[in-house]
Every structure is written in structure tokens, then in C-alpha cells.
Design a protein around this motif. Structure first.
Motif, PDB file in Angstrom:
ATOM      1  N   ARG A  55       0.873  -1.178   0.000  1.00  0.00           N
ATOM      2  CA  ARG A  55       0.000   0.000   0.000  1.00  0.00           C
ATOM      3  C   ARG A  55       0.901   1.217   0.000  1.00  0.00           C
ATOM      4  NH1 ARG A  55      -3.393   2.360  -0.603  1.00  0.00           N
ATOM      5  NH2 ARG A  55      -4.505   3.063   1.240  1.00  0.00           N
ATOM      6  N   SER A  56       0.681   2.123  -0.949  1.00  0.00           N
ATOM      7  CA  SER A  56       1.556   3.277  -1.096  1.00  0.00           C
ATOM      8  C   SER A  56       0.739   4.544  -1.299  1.00  0.00           C
ATOM      9  CB  SER A  56       2.495   3.069  -2.292  1.00  0.00           C
ATOM     10  OG  SER A  56       3.347   4.179  -2.476  1.00  0.00           O
ATOM     11  N   GLN A  57       1.274   5.655  -0.817  1.00  0.00           N
ATOM     12  CA  GLN A  57       0.607   6.933  -1.026  1.00  0.00           C
ATOM     13  C   GLN A  57       0.715   7.401  -2.467  1.00  0.00           C
ATOM     14  OE1 GLN A  57       2.537   9.210   2.132  1.00  0.00           O
ATOM     15  NE2 GLN A  57       0.649   9.176   3.325  1.00  0.00           N
ATOM     16  N   GLU A  58       1.745   6.957  -3.158  1.00  0.00           N
ATOM     17  CA  GLU A  58       1.955   7.328  -4.548  1.00  0.00           C
ATOM     18  C   GLU A  58       1.834   6.102  -5.442  1.00  0.00           C
ATOM     19  OE1 GLU A  58       2.384  10.395  -5.616  1.00  0.00           O
ATOM     20  OE2 GLU A  58       2.390  11.253  -3.593  1.00  0.00           O
TER      21      GLU A  58
ATOM     22  N   ALA B 252      -2.819  -9.224  13.958  1.00  0.00           N
ATOM     23  CA  ALA B 252      -3.167  -8.669  12.661  1.00  0.00           C
ATOM     24  C   ALA B 252      -2.756  -7.203  12.611  1.00  0.00           C
ATOM     25  CB  ALA B 252      -4.657  -8.809  12.394  1.00  0.00           C
ATOM     26  N   VAL B 253      -2.549  -6.713  11.402  1.00  0.00           N
ATOM     27  CA  VAL B 253      -2.223  -5.315  11.167  1.00  0.00           C
ATOM     28  C   VAL B 253      -3.208  -4.764  10.143  1.00  0.00           C
ATOM     29  CG1 VAL B 253      -0.490  -3.688  10.351  1.00  0.00           C
ATOM     30  CG2 VAL B 253       0.217  -5.706  11.661  1.00  0.00           C
ATOM     31  N   VAL B 254      -3.794  -3.623  10.449  1.00  0.00           N
ATOM     32  CA  VAL B 254      -4.746  -2.979   9.553  1.00  0.00           C
ATOM     33  C   VAL B 254      -4.163  -1.652   9.081  1.00  0.00           C
ATOM     34  CG1 VAL B 254      -7.052  -1.987   9.324  1.00  0.00           C
ATOM     35  CG2 VAL B 254      -6.726  -4.078  10.644  1.00  0.00           C
ATOM     36  N   ILE B 255      -4.245  -1.415   7.782  1.00  0.00           N
ATOM     37  CA  ILE B 255      -3.793  -0.164   7.170  1.00  0.00           C
ATOM     38  C   ILE B 255      -5.022   0.572   6.646  1.00  0.00           C
ATOM     39  CG2 ILE B 255      -2.261   0.879   5.478  1.00  0.00           C
ATOM     40  CD1 ILE B 255      -0.860  -0.901   7.527  1.00  0.00           C
ATOM     41  N   ASP B 256      -5.227   1.814   7.106  1.00  0.00           N
ATOM     42  CA  ASP B 256      -6.410   2.549   6.662  1.00  0.00           C
ATOM     43  C   ASP B 256      -6.090   3.360   5.409  1.00  0.00           C
ATOM     44  OD1 ASP B 256      -5.087   4.885   7.445  1.00  0.00           O
ATOM     45  OD2 ASP B 256      -6.309   5.186   9.242  1.00  0.00           O
ATOM     46  N   GLY B 257      -7.061   4.159   4.963  1.00  0.00           N
ATOM     47  CA  GLY B 257      -6.902   4.917   3.735  1.00  0.00           C
ATOM     48  C   GLY B 257      -5.794   5.945   3.775  1.00  0.00           C
ATOM     49  N   ASP B 258      -5.419   6.401   4.962  1.00  0.00           N
ATOM     50  CA  ASP B 258      -4.318   7.352   5.120  1.00  0.00           C
ATOM     51  C   ASP B 258      -2.998   6.656   5.415  1.00  0.00           C
ATOM     52  OD1 ASP B 258      -6.003   9.593   4.763  1.00  0.00           O
ATOM     53  OD2 ASP B 258      -6.643   9.444   6.853  1.00  0.00           O
ATOM     54  N   LEU B 259      -2.974   5.344   5.287  1.00  0.00           N
ATOM     55  CA  LEU B 259      -1.807   4.505   5.552  1.00  0.00           C
ATOM     56  C   LEU B 259      -1.354   4.583   7.005  1.00  0.00           C
ATOM     57  CD1 LEU B 259      -1.715   4.566   2.352  1.00  0.00           C
ATOM     58  CD2 LEU B 259       0.693   4.018   2.634  1.00  0.00           C
ATOM     59  N   GLN B 260      -2.320   4.808   7.888  1.00  0.00           N
ATOM     60  CA  GLN B 260      -2.024   4.686   9.306  1.00  0.00           C
ATOM     61  C   GLN B 260      -2.111   3.210   9.695  1.00  0.00           C
ATOM     62  OE1 GLN B 260      -0.963   7.451  11.152  1.00  0.00           O
ATOM     63  NE2 GLN B 260      -0.952   8.160   9.015  1.00  0.00           N
ATOM     64  N   VAL B 261      -1.219   2.798  10.582  1.00  0.00           N
ATOM     65  CA  VAL B 261      -1.071   1.384  10.931  1.00  0.00           C
ATOM     66  C   VAL B 261      -1.673   1.122  12.299  1.00  0.00           C
ATOM     67  CG1 VAL B 261       0.572  -0.496  11.311  1.00  0.00           C
ATOM     68  CG2 VAL B 261       1.042   1.243   9.552  1.00  0.00           C
ATOM     69  N   ALA B 262      -2.558   0.121  12.384  1.00  0.00           N
ATOM     70  CA  ALA B 262      -3.141  -0.301  13.655  1.00  0.00           C
ATOM     71  C   ALA B 262      -2.834  -1.775  13.875  1.00  0.00           C
ATOM     72  CB  ALA B 262      -4.649  -0.072  13.659  1.00  0.00           C
ATOM     73  N   HIS B 263      -2.318  -2.102  15.053  1.00  0.00           N
ATOM     74  CA  HIS B 263      -1.995  -3.481  15.410  1.00  0.00           C
ATOM     75  C   HIS B 263      -3.070  -4.022  16.347  1.00  0.00           C
ATOM     76  CE1 HIS B 263       2.261  -3.312  13.938  1.00  0.00           C
ATOM     77  NE2 HIS B 263       2.055  -2.015  14.135  1.00  0.00           N
TER      78      HIS B 263
END
Length: 273
Positions: A8-11, A251-262
């Protein structure tokens, strides 16, 4: 089993850098996992899904896509068949609407527990299952469980998705493993997976390795990688950022702003076999 990778990348990024270039590229991993491949990629507008039964490393379509596509998001899978024949419909990733799913592992005694698992899936998520793999049943049961906890059309809401994934893994293992053990098969279910919905992504470590890597540059911003094997790509992944293993049952979740939640899956017993 199989191999997974995701980005997942911002660009927008060219896919060839992590699929073909460098040491232990995803294409090279298909030498030991030759029973087909699949790529799901998202460019900010729609998600494309392409599959083939050929080994990725010798498939011209895989090479063509790798060098022609730029995307914000990629989920890749190379297959070593367990449940299901070597057919295109059995290749990962699997799709349901905007949802994309890929699995690394195996459900023990799947042929004998497929029907009980199918009965637990809501009709909406059961009617168009195409493959005969354990993986697509896993996927649809997950979506069915998630739909009881959140709006299926919105995407990955971390807490309810963690609950749904936990429930799904428990259901599969509670049916599979006692039956396997009664037959002298003490191998566990392996249920590591990747899940994607347009802007959000989830990686789960449950029996098979899953590592992640987060890097940031001034030119391309933040990029998050997941892989079942560390990928070292000269000129692209050769900075000082290290791969970090995701612990079992996490598990690791990546949201639309590429913030990481464990997060930790609930009531998931460790796999010891």
C-alpha cells in the motif's frame, strides 16, 4: 502452501520493483510455488484482478503486468496447490465486490467439513463461490461474520473486523482440528491471510509467516509492505528499514491514510504442531 505479498503506497508505484526485480523477488518465489498466480491491484479508481495457472516466473502475462502497471495497492499470490485442482478459478486472490482476499495455508480435512462451513455462510456470500478451495470458503465465512458486526460496503473497520476474523478462525479450527486429530493427523490449520477493500488492508499471521515493512521517503511518502517471505530488491528495498515479523495471532490494519493499527485476535490458541 503458497506465498503472499502486498503493498500500500501513497503514490502510484511500478509493480515490477517488488514483483520481478532483485533478490528473492516474488517471481522467483514461484519456482517453488508453480501452480498459478494472481495479482489484484488498485490505482485509486477501480481494482483489477488477473490470474493464471502458469508459474509466474515463466508467464509473459505476469511480466507484462509487472512492467506496465502502476498502482497504489497490490496483493500478489503464488500458489502451491493443496485443496483444489490447478485451475484458474482456484487461483488467488478471490474477489467479492470490492473485497479481495488471499490465503497462505491449509484447512485440515477440508473435504469433510466444507458443507458444515458452507451452512454457516449467509446466502448472500455463498451463492457465487466458484472455486473448490478451502481459501474461498474461509473468505466468504469471514465476510459473513463481518457483515454481522459492520457495514460490508464501507471497508475494514478495525475492531469489528478483528472480531470477525477471530470468530472465523475459531469456527474453522473447531471443526477441522478435532477431526484431523481423531484420524491421526496432528497438523493444524494454517490461516494466514491478506484482505483488501479499496483503501484499507489487513494482514493476519495465523500459522504461516507474515512480515511487514513500513518506509517513508520525501518523494513517495509512506509505503507499507507485507510478505510471507522477506523481499530484498536492489535499488528499491535496500534502505535501512527492516522487515518485522507479525506475531502469531496478531493482525495489522492499514487505513486509507496509511495509518497502521496493530491488534490481537481473540481466543485464538497457539498452533504448536
Amino acid at each position: 502452501m503458497c506465498r503472499l505479498m502486498a503493498v500500500r503506497s501513497q503514490e502510484l508505484m511500478p509493480l515490477y520493483r517488488c514483483l520481478i526485480s532483485g533478490d528473492n523477488s516474488f517471481a522467483l518465489q514461484s519456482l517453488e510455488h508453480p501452480d498459478g498466480w494472481g495479482l489484484a491491484y488498485y490505482d485509486g479508481e477501480e481494482t483489477a484482478l488477473v490470474k493464471s495457472v502458469l508459474p509466474a516466473i515463466c508467464d509473459s502475462l505476469f511480466e507484462e503486468l509487472s512492467f506496465s502497471v502502476n498502482a497504489h495497492t497490490l496483493i500478489g499470490h503464488v500458489r502451491l496447490a493443496t485443496a483444489g485442482l490447478v485451475q484458474k478459478r482456484n487461483c488467488h486472490p478471490f474477489r467479492f465486490g470490492d473485497w479481495i482476499f488471499a490465503h497462505n495455508g491449509h484447512v485440515q480435512e477440508f473435504c469433510d467439513i466444507r458443507d458444515p462451513l458452507m451452512k454457516r455462510i449467509k446466502p448472500k456470500f455463498r451463492t457465487d463461490i466458484e472455486s473448490d478451495t478451502d481459501s474461498e470458503v474461509f473468505f466468504r465465512l469471514l465476510l459473513s461474520n463481518y457483515s454481522e458486526r459492520a457495514d460490508i460496503d464501507v471497508g475494514i473497520d478495525t475492531e469489528p473486523m478483528m472480531e470477525a476474523m477471530s470468530a472465523t478462525i475459531r469456527e474453522i479450527r473447531e471443526l477441522s482440528e478435532p477431526l484431523a486429530h481423531s484420524r491421526g493427523n496432528h497438523n493444524p490449520c494454517w490461516l494466514s491471510s491478506l484482505l483488501f477493500h479499496r483503501e484499507s488492508m489487513m494482514a493476519v499471521a495465523c500459522g504461516k509467516p507474515m512480515a511487514m515493512r513500513v518506509c517513508e521517503t520525501e518523494t513517495s511518502g509512506r509505503t507499507v509492505y507485507f510478505s510471507s517471505e522477506e523481499i530484498a530488491t536492489r535499488g528499491f528495498l535496500d534502505d535501512d528499514t527492516k522487515w518485522v515479523d507479525i506475531d502469531f495471532g496478531h493482525a495489522v490494519v492499514i487505513d486509507g491514510d496509511l495509518q497502521v493499527a496493530h491488534g490481537e485476535l481473540k481466543n485464538i490458541e497457539a498452533i504448536t504442531a
